[in-house]
Design a protein around this motif. Structure first.
Motif, PDB file in Angstrom:
ATOM      1  N   THR A 131      46.796 -14.868  42.546  1.00  0.00           N
ATOM      2  CA  THR A 131      47.120 -15.132  43.929  1.00  0.00           C
ATOM      3  C   THR A 131      48.220 -14.323  44.573  1.00  0.00           C
ATOM      4  OG1 THR A 131      48.889 -16.698  42.700  1.00  0.00           O
ATOM      5  CG2 THR A 131      46.683 -17.680  43.332  1.00  0.00           C
ATOM      6  N   ARG A 132      48.877 -13.506  43.818  1.00  0.00           N
ATOM      7  CA  ARG A 132      49.833 -12.611  44.368  1.00  0.00           C
ATOM      8  C   ARG A 132      49.074 -11.480  45.107  1.00  0.00           C
ATOM      9  NH1 ARG A 132      53.450 -13.574  39.849  1.00  0.00           N
ATOM     10  NH2 ARG A 132      52.132 -11.617  38.930  1.00  0.00           N
ATOM     11  N   THR A 133      47.838 -11.192  44.374  1.00  0.00           N
ATOM     12  CA  THR A 133      47.170 -10.050  45.044  1.00  0.00           C
ATOM     13  C   THR A 133      46.545 -10.556  46.137  1.00  0.00           C
ATOM     14  OG1 THR A 133      46.472  -9.274  42.844  1.00  0.00           O
ATOM     15  CG2 THR A 133      45.202  -8.574  44.593  1.00  0.00           C
ATOM     16  N   GLN A 134      46.181 -11.853  46.345  1.00  0.00           N
ATOM     17  CA  GLN A 134      45.516 -12.278  47.531  1.00  0.00           C
ATOM     18  C   GLN A 134      46.681 -12.297  48.698  1.00  0.00           C
ATOM     19  OE1 GLN A 134      43.623 -16.161  45.506  1.00  0.00           O
ATOM     20  NE2 GLN A 134      42.773 -15.835  47.711  1.00  0.00           N
ATOM     21  N   LEU A 135      47.950 -12.684  48.420  1.00  0.00           N
ATOM     22  CA  LEU A 135      48.802 -12.780  49.254  1.00  0.00           C
ATOM     23  C   LEU A 135      49.433 -11.507  50.066  1.00  0.00           C
ATOM     24  CD1 LEU A 135      51.135 -15.622  47.897  1.00  0.00           C
ATOM     25  CD2 LEU A 135      49.946 -15.738  50.183  1.00  0.00           C
ATOM     26  N   ARG A 136      49.223 -10.500  48.976  1.00  0.00           N
ATOM     27  CA  ARG A 136      49.599  -8.916  49.425  1.00  0.00           C
ATOM     28  C   ARG A 136      48.743  -8.552  50.362  1.00  0.00           C
ATOM     29  NH1 ARG A 136      52.947  -5.377  47.058  1.00  0.00           N
ATOM     30  NH2 ARG A 136      53.143  -6.535  45.330  1.00  0.00           N
ATOM     31  N   ALA A 137      47.469  -8.952  49.992  1.00  0.00           N
ATOM     32  CA  ALA A 137      46.392  -8.249  51.057  1.00  0.00           C
ATOM     33  C   ALA A 137      46.343  -8.850  52.383  1.00  0.00           C
ATOM     34  CB  ALA A 137      45.011  -8.453  50.353  1.00  0.00           C
ATOM     35  N   ALA A 138      46.835 -10.226  52.412  1.00  0.00           N
ATOM     36  CA  ALA A 138      46.721 -10.884  53.789  1.00  0.00           C
ATOM     37  C   ALA A 138      47.715 -10.459  54.392  1.00  0.00           C
ATOM     38  CB  ALA A 138      46.900 -12.567  53.380  1.00  0.00           C
ATOM     39  N   ALA A 139      49.165 -10.305  53.649  1.00  0.00           N
ATOM     40  CA  ALA A 139      50.358  -9.772  54.311  1.00  0.00           C
ATOM     41  C   ALA A 139      50.402  -8.554  55.078  1.00  0.00           C
ATOM     42  CB  ALA A 139      51.478  -9.997  53.477  1.00  0.00           C
ATOM     43  N   ASP A 140      49.624  -7.633  54.198  1.00  0.00           N
ATOM     44  CA  ASP A 140      49.306  -6.503  54.702  1.00  0.00           C
ATOM     45  C   ASP A 140      48.685  -6.158  55.798  1.00  0.00           C
ATOM     46  OD1 ASP A 140      50.759  -5.050  52.495  1.00  0.00           O
ATOM     47  OD2 ASP A 140      49.053  -4.672  51.314  1.00  0.00           O
ATOM     48  N   GLN A 141      47.622  -6.979  55.758  1.00  0.00           N
ATOM     49  CA  GLN A 141      46.714  -6.783  57.044  1.00  0.00           C
ATOM     50  C   GLN A 141      47.415  -7.397  58.239  1.00  0.00           C
ATOM     51  OE1 GLN A 141      43.191  -9.751  57.080  1.00  0.00           O
ATOM     52  NE2 GLN A 141      42.314  -9.368  58.841  1.00  0.00           N
ATOM     53  N   LEU A 142      48.300  -8.512  58.210  1.00  0.00           N
ATOM     54  CA  LEU A 142      49.143  -9.085  59.177  1.00  0.00           C
ATOM     55  C   LEU A 142      49.959  -8.114  59.547  1.00  0.00           C
ATOM     56  CD1 LEU A 142      49.556 -11.504  61.213  1.00  0.00           C
ATOM     57  CD2 LEU A 142      50.994 -12.292  59.418  1.00  0.00           C
ATOM     58  N   PHE A 143      50.814  -7.693  58.663  1.00  0.00           N
ATOM     59  CA  PHE A 143      52.025  -6.607  59.157  1.00  0.00           C
ATOM     60  C   PHE A 143      51.344  -5.425  59.688  1.00  0.00           C
ATOM     61  CE2 PHE A 143      54.079 -10.240  56.977  1.00  0.00           C
ATOM     62  CZ  PHE A 143      55.229 -10.359  57.916  1.00  0.00           C
ATOM     63  N   THR A 144      50.338  -4.917  59.117  1.00  0.00           N
ATOM     64  CA  THR A 144      49.644  -3.605  59.635  1.00  0.00           C
ATOM     65  C   THR A 144      49.355  -3.620  60.964  1.00  0.00           C
ATOM     66  OG1 THR A 144      49.038  -2.934  57.428  1.00  0.00           O
ATOM     67  CG2 THR A 144      48.171  -1.858  59.258  1.00  0.00           C
ATOM     68  N   ALA A 145      48.745  -5.046  61.342  1.00  0.00           N
ATOM     69  CA  ALA A 145      48.243  -5.236  62.631  1.00  0.00           C
ATOM     70  C   ALA A 145      49.596  -5.082  63.611  1.00  0.00           C
ATOM     71  CB  ALA A 145      47.642  -6.357  62.906  1.00  0.00           C
ATOM     72  N   ALA A 146      50.649  -5.828  62.948  1.00  0.00           N
ATOM     73  CA  ALA A 146      51.860  -5.807  63.914  1.00  0.00           C
ATOM     74  C   ALA A 146      52.592  -4.449  64.126  1.00  0.00           C
ATOM     75  CB  ALA A 146      52.760  -6.831  63.491  1.00  0.00           C
ATOM     76  N   SER A 147      52.485  -3.593  63.107  1.00  0.00           N
ATOM     77  CA  SER A 147      53.106  -2.448  63.139  1.00  0.00           C
ATOM     78  C   SER A 147      52.286  -1.501  63.928  1.00  0.00           C
ATOM     79  CB  SER A 147      53.191  -2.021  61.617  1.00  0.00           C
ATOM     80  OG  SER A 147      53.791  -0.388  61.813  1.00  0.00           O
ATOM     81  N   ASP A 148      50.928  -1.497  63.782  1.00  0.00           N
ATOM     82  CA  ASP A 148      49.821  -0.809  64.861  1.00  0.00           C
ATOM     83  C   ASP A 148      50.252  -1.319  66.386  1.00  0.00           C
ATOM     84  OD1 ASP A 148      49.203   0.618  62.496  1.00  0.00           O
ATOM     85  OD2 ASP A 148      47.320  -0.600  62.423  1.00  0.00           O
ATOM     86  N   ALA A 149      50.521  -2.406  66.361  1.00  0.00           N
ATOM     87  CA  ALA A 149      50.736  -2.834  67.904  1.00  0.00           C
ATOM     88  C   ALA A 149      52.126  -2.660  68.366  1.00  0.00           C
ATOM     89  CB  ALA A 149      50.224  -4.591  67.953  1.00  0.00           C
ATOM     90  N   GLY A 150      52.870  -2.083  67.621  1.00  0.00           N
ATOM     91  CA  GLY A 150      54.335  -1.786  67.908  1.00  0.00           C
ATOM     92  C   GLY A 150      55.179  -3.010  68.196  1.00  0.00           C
ATOM     93  N   VAL A 151      54.733  -4.164  67.619  1.00  0.00           N
ATOM     94  CA  VAL A 151      55.810  -5.339  67.979  1.00  0.00           C
ATOM     95  C   VAL A 151      56.633  -5.548  66.771  1.00  0.00           C
ATOM     96  CG1 VAL A 151      54.119  -6.558  69.295  1.00  0.00           C
ATOM     97  CG2 VAL A 151      54.068  -6.787  67.035  1.00  0.00           C
ATOM     98  N   ILE A 152      56.752  -4.839  65.561  1.00  0.00           N
ATOM     99  CA  ILE A 152      57.789  -4.694  64.558  1.00  0.00           C
ATOM    100  C   ILE A 152      58.012  -3.261  64.313  1.00  0.00           C
ATOM    101  CG2 ILE A 152      56.866  -6.957  63.494  1.00  0.00           C
ATOM    102  CD1 ILE A 152      55.596  -5.566  61.347  1.00  0.00           C
ATOM    103  N   ARG A 153      59.110  -3.526  63.663  1.00  0.00           N
ATOM    104  CA  ARG A 153      59.510  -2.093  63.187  1.00  0.00           C
ATOM    105  C   ARG A 153      58.710  -1.292  62.093  1.00  0.00           C
ATOM    106  NH1 ARG A 153      65.348  -3.691  60.648  1.00  0.00           N
ATOM    107  NH2 ARG A 153      65.311  -1.522  59.759  1.00  0.00           N
ATOM    108  N   GLY A 154      58.825  -0.299  62.147  1.00  0.00           N
ATOM    109  CA  GLY A 154      57.619   0.726  61.363  1.00  0.00           C
ATOM    110  C   GLY A 154      57.997   0.673  59.654  1.00  0.00           C
TER     111      GLY A 154
END
Length: 198
Positions: A131-154
């Motif tokens: 379940t940690r592996t699943q959560l890490r993958a989901a969080a990576d997808q979400l926060f990578t999208a936010a970082s790419d969009a420039g809405v969170i710090r890098g």
């Protein structure tokens, strides 16, 4: 060391009616365990699911199997929400919605996780690892999208954010004061935005 009591509860493709029954039992168990703990009556779970106790045991032959599947199902639903949220909300809105959902999940999972450790002993670690592996993958997808969009710090590390959310929930359990927990979580979210390019 406790021997593992679980076994695959769905070894082959189920008939449509059997699959619906299984989903109803899982949904009912999630509610009952959340309200009354994982020692709650399985007869009550079956009653809420609208099935007989025999049907419950056909899908989940032991309480440990049911607890494990409730735990896994909660993680699966949480992770599946990421692409859905990104598809219908702005990235910034998706992050807030998902972090708040993760906080609700974190508040519910404590008793279930403890029950899993008690029922499965060392074998519970494979469940937590999955379940940690699943959560890490989901969080990576979400926060990578936010970082790419420039809405969170890098320099945001997604798992650091999840650990911070768990810390907030532990300090102020949402069941006791959900509004205070939301305020605290929004402070965490504001920290993600500090120094963002956008």
């Amino acid at each position: 060391m406790a021997s593992r009591a679980t076994a695959p509860s769905q070894p082959r493709r189920l008939r449509a009616d059997a699959a619906r029954n299984r989903e109803r039992v899982l949904a009912a168990a999630t509610d009952v365990f959340s309200e009354s703990g994982t020692d709650a009556s399985l007869e009550e779970v079956a009653r809420r699911a609208g099935v007989g106790i025999g049907t419950l045991y056909r899908h989940f032959p032991t309480r440990a199997v049911l607890i494990e599947q409730v735990y896994r199902e909660g993680v699966t639903r949480l992770c599946a929400a990421v692409p859905e949220l990104l598809g219908r909300l702005s990235v910034e809105q998706a992050i807030e919605a998902w972090v708040l959902s993760f906080a609700e999940y974190a508040g519910r999972k404590r008793d279930t996780a403890a029950a899993l450790r008690s029922a499965l002993g060392d074998d519970s670690e494979s469940v937590f690892s999955d379940t940690r592996t699943q959560l890490r993958a989901a969080a990576d997808q979400l926060f990578t999208a936010a970082s790419d969009a420039g809405v969170i710090r890098g320099d945001v590390e997604p798992m650091d954010v999840l650990h911070a959310v768990v810390g907030v929930c532990s300090a102020n359990p949402s069941a006791q004061d959900p509004e205070a927990t939301k305020r605290m979580l929004r402070i965490v979210l504001d920290g993600l935005r500090y120094g963002a390019p956008a």
